[in-house]
Design a protein around this motif. Structure first.
Motif, PDB file in Angstrom:
ATOM      1  N   ASN A  18       0.876  -1.171   0.000  1.00  0.00           N
ATOM      2  CA  ASN A  18       0.000   0.000   0.000  1.00  0.00           C
ATOM      3  C   ASN A  18       0.916   1.223   0.000  1.00  0.00           C
ATOM      4  N   LYS A  19       1.274   1.697  -1.185  1.00  0.00           N
ATOM      5  CA  LYS A  19       2.244   2.785  -1.294  1.00  0.00           C
ATOM      6  C   LYS A  19       1.697   4.077  -0.699  1.00  0.00           C
ATOM      7  N   ALA A  20       0.423   4.363  -0.940  1.00  0.00           N
ATOM      8  CA  ALA A  20      -0.168   5.607  -0.432  1.00  0.00           C
ATOM      9  C   ALA A  20      -0.238   5.602   1.085  1.00  0.00           C
ATOM     10  N   ARG A  24       2.982  -2.603   4.092  1.00  0.00           N
ATOM     11  CA  ARG A  24       2.855  -3.839   3.327  1.00  0.00           C
ATOM     12  C   ARG A  24       1.909  -4.783   4.077  1.00  0.00           C
ATOM     13  N   LEU A  25       1.164  -5.568   3.338  1.00  0.00           N
ATOM     14  CA  LEU A  25       0.128  -6.384   3.970  1.00  0.00           C
ATOM     15  C   LEU A  25       0.113  -7.811   3.451  1.00  0.00           C
ATOM     16  N   LEU A  26      -0.295  -8.705   4.333  1.00  0.00           N
ATOM     17  CA  LEU A  26      -0.526 -10.095   3.949  1.00  0.00           C
ATOM     18  C   LEU A  26      -1.911 -10.184   3.318  1.00  0.00           C
ATOM     19  N   PRO A  27      -2.025 -10.621   2.062  1.00  0.00           N
ATOM     20  CA  PRO A  27      -3.365 -10.812   1.496  1.00  0.00           C
ATOM     21  C   PRO A  27      -3.971 -12.082   2.062  1.00  0.00           C
ATOM     22  N   SER A 114      -9.362  -7.378   1.234  1.00  0.00           N
ATOM     23  CA  SER A 114      -9.218  -6.204   2.094  1.00  0.00           C
ATOM     24  C   SER A 114      -7.750  -5.936   2.374  1.00  0.00           C
ATOM     25  N   GLY A 115      -7.405  -4.654   2.498  1.00  0.00           N
ATOM     26  CA  GLY A 115      -6.054  -4.268   2.853  1.00  0.00           C
ATOM     27  C   GLY A 115      -5.946  -3.765   4.276  1.00  0.00           C
ATOM     28  N   VAL A 116      -6.963  -4.028   5.099  1.00  0.00           N
ATOM     29  CA  VAL A 116      -7.010  -3.478   6.456  1.00  0.00           C
ATOM     30  C   VAL A 116      -7.255  -4.599   7.474  1.00  0.00           C
ATOM     31  N   CYS A 117      -6.500  -4.586   8.571  1.00  0.00           N
ATOM     32  CA  CYS A 117      -6.739  -5.532   9.660  1.00  0.00           C
ATOM     33  C   CYS A 117      -8.036  -5.150  10.384  1.00  0.00           C
TER      34      CYS A 117
END
Length: 263
Positions: A18-20, A24-27, A114-117
């Motif tokens: 997530n550059k913005a 970095r995230l686990l899909p 989702s890119g959010v926990c």
């Protein structure tokens, strides 16, 4: 397994960037990602609301708060919610639909992932009348070399959607449920290149007693991670039938903010 239940990412899956938002995230899930780590030069900040807000008020609150601290909404890396009671599988899917739409408006969906926990808990005592936001996390610049992390909570639900020891709340079953959540969180930390020593808060949610919870076979086996104690809530995971949820937090700043904040 319902597609909106959390599925730990396989070790071979690369982290998405997530550059913005500078992390970095686990899909792995369509309603919540398993975990994130901030980029170098950034840290995770957790904001706890003094008074919870219904979700439709919580989203604009997050937007206003982030604007006030000069961060884009894409910096959101975790949300924490409380629901009135555990949900059926169908109600769970219905609940996730508007939430995912909100994440998409914020640019925090990666295709259908989702890119959010997320933490989503049904309190046994003094539950809110409606689904509410109680906290959120975001990334912010830091001079520190340690930026922390954010994880989604792990419930006693297997990867195929089966509830561990379903229908059984005996002492042995509760220990089995708790063991599953500990193992799931431990595996997720490894996938992010972390360990239990990187955690600064452990939180467990359960109603039925878990015998010898702090014994070596359960939380006691985590060693030095217990130095800062364990937060225990009388609560359940958000899906009916589940009985134990474990959260491990790694924010490097933890704030409490009045919900009267308007930016």
């Amino acid at each position: 397994m319902p597609q909106d239940c959390l599925r730990p990412a396989a070790p071979s899956i690369s982290l998405l960037h997530n550059k913005a938002g500078n992390y970095r995230l686990l899909p792995g899930g369509v309603a919540h990602c398993p975990g994130i780590v901030p980029d170098e030069g950034f840290e995770v900040v957790r904001v706890q609301l003094q008074t919870w807000l219904p979700l439709d008020q919580g989203y604009p609150f997050i937007e206003a708060y982030l604007k006030s601290v000069g961060r884009p909404v894409q910096a959101v890396c975790g949300t924490e919610m409380r629901v009135p009671a555990p949900l059926t599988r169908k109600d769970w899917s219905d609940f996730n639909t508007p939430y995912r739409e909100q994440l998409r408006r914020w640019g925090l969906m990666y295709g259908d992932l989702s890119g959010v926990c997320r933490s989503n808990i049904a309190l046994a005592d003094h539950a809110p009348e409606t689904a509410s936001l109680c906290a959120f996390s975001y990334t912010a610049p830091t001079a520190s070399t340690e930026g922390g992390f954010c994880l989604t909570g792990s419930a006693d639900i297997a990867q195929d959607g089966t509830i561990i020891a379903d229908g059984d709340t005996s002492p042995a079953a509760m220990q089995q449920r708790a063991r599953y959540t500990i193992d799931a969180i431990g595996a997720r930390l490894i996938e992010l290149g972390l360990s239990w020593k990187d955690a600064n808060q452990i939180v467990i949610f359960h109603v039925h007693e878990i015998p010898d919870l702090f014994g070596e076979k359960l939380l006691g086996g985590l060693g030095e991670s217990l130095r800062q104690g364990v937060v225990v809530y009388r609560a359940r995971p958000p899906i009916a039938g589940a009985e134990v949820e474990l959260e491990v937090r790694g924010a490097r700043r933890d704030l409490i903010v009045a919900n009267t904040f308007r930016g």
